[in-house]
Motif scaffolding. Sequence first.
Motif, PDB file in Angstrom:
ATOM      1  N   GLU A 236       0.813  -1.213   0.000  1.00 28.31           N
ATOM      2  CA  GLU A 236       0.000   0.000   0.000  1.00 28.31           C
ATOM      3  C   GLU A 236       0.850   1.269   0.000  1.00 28.31           C
ATOM      4  O   GLU A 236       0.519   2.245  -0.680  1.00 28.31           O
ATOM      5  CB  GLU A 236      -0.962  -0.003   1.198  1.00 28.31           C
ATOM      6  N   GLU A 237       1.956   1.262   0.700  1.00 29.12           N
ATOM      7  CA  GLU A 237       2.832   2.445   0.704  1.00 29.12           C
ATOM      8  C   GLU A 237       3.357   2.734  -0.704  1.00 29.12           C
ATOM      9  O   GLU A 237       3.412   3.879  -1.142  1.00 29.12           O
ATOM     10  CB  GLU A 237       4.005   2.238   1.665  1.00 29.12           C
TER      11      GLU A 237
ATOM     12  N   PHE B 189      -5.172 -11.362 -12.738  1.00 26.87           N
ATOM     13  CA  PHE B 189      -4.724  -9.967 -12.803  1.00 26.87           C
ATOM     14  C   PHE B 189      -4.161  -9.512 -11.456  1.00 26.87           C
ATOM     15  O   PHE B 189      -3.082  -8.915 -11.388  1.00 26.87           O
ATOM     16  CB  PHE B 189      -5.887  -9.068 -13.237  1.00 26.87           C
ATOM     17  N   GLU B 190      -4.901  -9.785 -10.382  1.00 23.67           N
ATOM     18  CA  GLU B 190      -4.460  -9.381  -9.035  1.00 23.67           C
ATOM     19  C   GLU B 190      -3.104  -9.976  -8.691  1.00 23.67           C
ATOM     20  O   GLU B 190      -2.236  -9.298  -8.110  1.00 23.67           O
ATOM     21  CB  GLU B 190      -5.477  -9.839  -7.989  1.00 23.67           C
ATOM     22  N   GLU B 191      -2.906 -11.239  -9.030  1.00 29.44           N
ATOM     23  CA  GLU B 191      -1.657 -11.914  -8.678  1.00 29.44           C
ATOM     24  C   GLU B 191      -0.477 -11.390  -9.488  1.00 29.44           C
ATOM     25  O   GLU B 191       0.629 -11.262  -8.963  1.00 29.44           O
ATOM     26  CB  GLU B 191      -1.822 -13.426  -8.825  1.00 29.44           C
ATOM     27  N   TYR B 192      -0.706 -11.061 -10.754  1.00 31.99           N
ATOM     28  CA  TYR B 192       0.377 -10.447 -11.533  1.00 31.99           C
ATOM     29  C   TYR B 192       0.639  -9.020 -11.049  1.00 31.99           C
ATOM     30  O   TYR B 192       1.792  -8.573 -10.991  1.00 31.99           O
ATOM     31  CB  TYR B 192       0.089 -10.481 -13.027  1.00 31.99           C
ATOM     32  N   ALA B 193      -0.406  -8.286 -10.708  1.00 31.21           N
ATOM     33  CA  ALA B 193      -0.211  -6.945 -10.157  1.00 31.21           C
ATOM     34  C   ALA B 193       0.565  -7.030  -8.843  1.00 31.21           C
ATOM     35  O   ALA B 193       1.469  -6.223  -8.593  1.00 31.21           O
ATOM     36  CB  ALA B 193      -1.559  -6.252  -9.941  1.00 31.21           C
ATOM     37  N   ASN B 194       0.247  -8.017  -8.032  1.00 26.10           N
ATOM     38  CA  ASN B 194       0.953  -8.213  -6.768  1.00 26.10           C
ATOM     39  C   ASN B 194       2.431  -8.513  -7.017  1.00 26.10           C
ATOM     40  O   ASN B 194       3.313  -7.966  -6.351  1.00 26.10           O
ATOM     41  CB  ASN B 194       0.288  -9.356  -5.988  1.00 26.10           C
ATOM     42  N   GLY B 195       2.708  -9.358  -7.993  1.00 27.45           N
ATOM     43  CA  GLY B 195       4.091  -9.658  -8.355  1.00 27.45           C
ATOM     44  C   GLY B 195       4.812  -8.434  -8.886  1.00 27.45           C
ATOM     45  O   GLY B 195       5.976  -8.184  -8.549  1.00 27.45           O
ATOM     46  N   GLY B 196       4.130  -7.651  -9.708  1.00 28.31           N
ATOM     47  CA  GLY B 196       4.723  -6.419 -10.225  1.00 28.31           C
ATOM     48  C   GLY B 196       4.993  -5.415  -9.125  1.00 28.31           C
ATOM     49  O   GLY B 196       6.034  -4.749  -9.115  1.00 28.31           O
ATOM     50  N   LEU B 197       4.077  -5.303  -8.172  1.00 28.67           N
ATOM     51  CA  LEU B 197       4.294  -4.394  -7.035  1.00 28.67           C
ATOM     52  C   LEU B 197       5.488  -4.834  -6.197  1.00 28.67           C
ATOM     53  O   LEU B 197       6.237  -4.003  -5.682  1.00 28.67           O
ATOM     54  CB  LEU B 197       3.031  -4.290  -6.179  1.00 28.67           C
ATOM     55  N   ALA B 198       5.697  -6.141  -6.076  1.00 28.69           N
ATOM     56  CA  ALA B 198       6.873  -6.643  -5.343  1.00 28.69           C
ATOM     57  C   ALA B 198       8.160  -6.209  -6.045  1.00 28.69           C
ATOM     58  O   ALA B 198       9.123  -5.781  -5.401  1.00 28.69           O
ATOM     59  CB  ALA B 198       6.814  -8.166  -5.220  1.00 28.69           C
ATOM     60  N   ILE B 199       8.176  -6.308  -7.374  1.00 27.77           N
ATOM     61  CA  ILE B 199       9.348  -5.885  -8.154  1.00 27.77           C
ATOM     62  C   ILE B 199       9.577  -4.391  -7.971  1.00 27.77           C
ATOM     63  O   ILE B 199      10.705  -3.932  -7.733  1.00 27.77           O
ATOM     64  CB  ILE B 199       9.154  -6.231  -9.647  1.00 27.77           C
ATOM     65  N   ILE B 200       8.503  -3.612  -8.078  1.00 29.61           N
ATOM     66  CA  ILE B 200       8.607  -2.154  -7.947  1.00 29.61           C
ATOM     67  C   ILE B 200       9.096  -1.775  -6.555  1.00 29.61           C
ATOM     68  O   ILE B 200       9.995  -0.934  -6.408  1.00 29.61           O
ATOM     69  CB  ILE B 200       7.255  -1.483  -8.262  1.00 29.61           C
ATOM     70  N   LYS B 201       8.515  -2.395  -5.525  1.00 24.93           N
ATOM     71  CA  LYS B 201       8.927  -2.074  -4.156  1.00 24.93           C
ATOM     72  C   LYS B 201      10.407  -2.354  -3.956  1.00 24.93           C
ATOM     73  O   LYS B 201      11.134  -1.529  -3.398  1.00 24.93           O
ATOM     74  CB  LYS B 201       8.103  -2.883  -3.149  1.00 24.93           C
ATOM     75  N   ASP B 202      10.865  -3.491  -4.427  1.00 26.18           N
ATOM     76  CA  ASP B 202      12.276  -3.844  -4.289  1.00 26.18           C
ATOM     77  C   ASP B 202      13.157  -2.808  -4.990  1.00 26.18           C
ATOM     78  O   ASP B 202      14.160  -2.359  -4.438  1.00 26.18           O
ATOM     79  CB  ASP B 202      12.525  -5.237  -4.873  1.00 26.18           C
ATOM     80  N   HIS B 203      12.759  -2.417  -6.181  1.00 27.51           N
ATOM     81  CA  HIS B 203      13.568  -1.455  -6.928  1.00 27.51           C
ATOM     82  C   HIS B 203      13.541  -0.074  -6.267  1.00 27.51           C
ATOM     83  O   HIS B 203      14.563   0.611  -6.214  1.00 27.51           O
ATOM     84  CB  HIS B 203      13.124  -1.375  -8.382  1.00 27.51           C
TER      85      HIS B 203
ATOM     86  N   VAL C 285       1.884   1.802  -3.578  1.00 23.57           N
ATOM     87  CA  VAL C 285       0.740   2.231  -4.387  1.00 23.57           C
ATOM     88  C   VAL C 285       0.443   3.700  -4.124  1.00 23.57           C
ATOM     89  O   VAL C 285       0.254   4.493  -5.060  1.00 23.57           O
ATOM     90  CB  VAL C 285      -0.501   1.351  -4.099  1.00 23.57           C
ATOM     91  N   GLN C 286       0.427   4.096  -2.870  1.00 19.75           N
ATOM     92  CA  GLN C 286       0.138   5.496  -2.532  1.00 19.75           C
ATOM     93  C   GLN C 286       1.231   6.430  -3.051  1.00 19.75           C
ATOM     94  O   GLN C 286       0.939   7.514  -3.562  1.00 19.75           O
ATOM     95  CB  GLN C 286      -0.037   5.658  -1.018  1.00 19.75           C
ATOM     96  N   LYS C 287       2.476   6.000  -2.940  1.00 20.49           N
ATOM     97  CA  LYS C 287       3.595   6.823  -3.426  1.00 20.49           C
ATOM     98  C   LYS C 287       3.489   7.050  -4.934  1.00 20.49           C
ATOM     99  O   LYS C 287       3.792   8.132  -5.423  1.00 20.49           O
ATOM    100  CB  LYS C 287       4.931   6.157  -3.099  1.00 20.49           C
ATOM    101  N   LEU C 288       3.031   6.049  -5.654  1.00 22.90           N
ATOM    102  CA  LEU C 288       2.942   6.148  -7.104  1.00 22.90           C
ATOM    103  C   LEU C 288       1.692   6.873  -7.592  1.00 22.90           C
ATOM    104  O   LEU C 288       1.713   7.507  -8.643  1.00 22.90           O
ATOM    105  CB  LEU C 288       3.007   4.757  -7.738  1.00 22.90           C
ATOM    106  N   ALA C 289       0.596   6.787  -6.840  1.00 21.30           N
ATOM    107  CA  ALA C 289      -0.679   7.316  -7.331  1.00 21.30           C
ATOM    108  C   ALA C 289      -1.193   8.555  -6.610  1.00 21.30           C
ATOM    109  O   ALA C 289      -1.982   9.302  -7.190  1.00 21.30           O
ATOM    110  CB  ALA C 289      -1.750   6.235  -7.270  1.00 21.30           C
ATOM    111  N   THR C 290      -0.782   8.790  -5.382  1.00 23.52           N
ATOM    112  CA  THR C 290      -1.388   9.908  -4.658  1.00 23.52           C
ATOM    113  C   THR C 290      -0.381  10.937  -4.151  1.00 23.52           C
ATOM    114  O   THR C 290      -0.751  12.084  -3.915  1.00 23.52           O
ATOM    115  CB  THR C 290      -2.226   9.415  -3.457  1.00 23.52           C
TER     116      THR C 290
END
Length: 161
Positions: free
Chosen positions: A18-19, A110-124, A21-26
């Motif tokens: 969530e942190e 979709f949710e599971e791929y988005a979750n995987g993508g968010l994991a990649i983004i968070k790590d980066h 997602v919020q950083k990227l969208a809000t």
Amino acid sequence: MATRIPSLPNIFRSRIYEEVVQKLATVPLPDSERRLFPTIREVLCFAALLGFSEQRRLPLDRSQGVEDVSYQQFERDQNAEFLVFLIALAEGGGADVLREGREQDCATVFEEYANGGLAIIKDHLLRAGGEYPDRALMGLLRERGYLVPTQAEPDLAKISF
């Protein structure tokens, strides 16, 4: 005759990210009033495409909590709605995944791929320091070969003074 698109259920995301997602969208970018993504829906679409491309499908850990995006948010942008079904279709389940009554299956993929993508983004973002998420995401896309420089570096050896 127009083809009817099945209605999606709400799309969920893990509170673990969530942190991010919020950083990227809000949250506005540093020294700007602009946000990187205009909506959470766009963040999830980007993350799902990244997760799919990187073959990173992670089930949501519902014990950590989830947030939802109303199905109406996806219906408002038909491209986003199509993307949910397209990723499920590309997952290899065949056209049967598009049959009426399988909407939840499509949403889960979709949710599971988005979750995987968010994991990649968070790590980066963590590796990049996270202060400039726009620069970090551009770096991620360059690092993974999604963005290729369009102009070659000049050959300085050919320049004489």
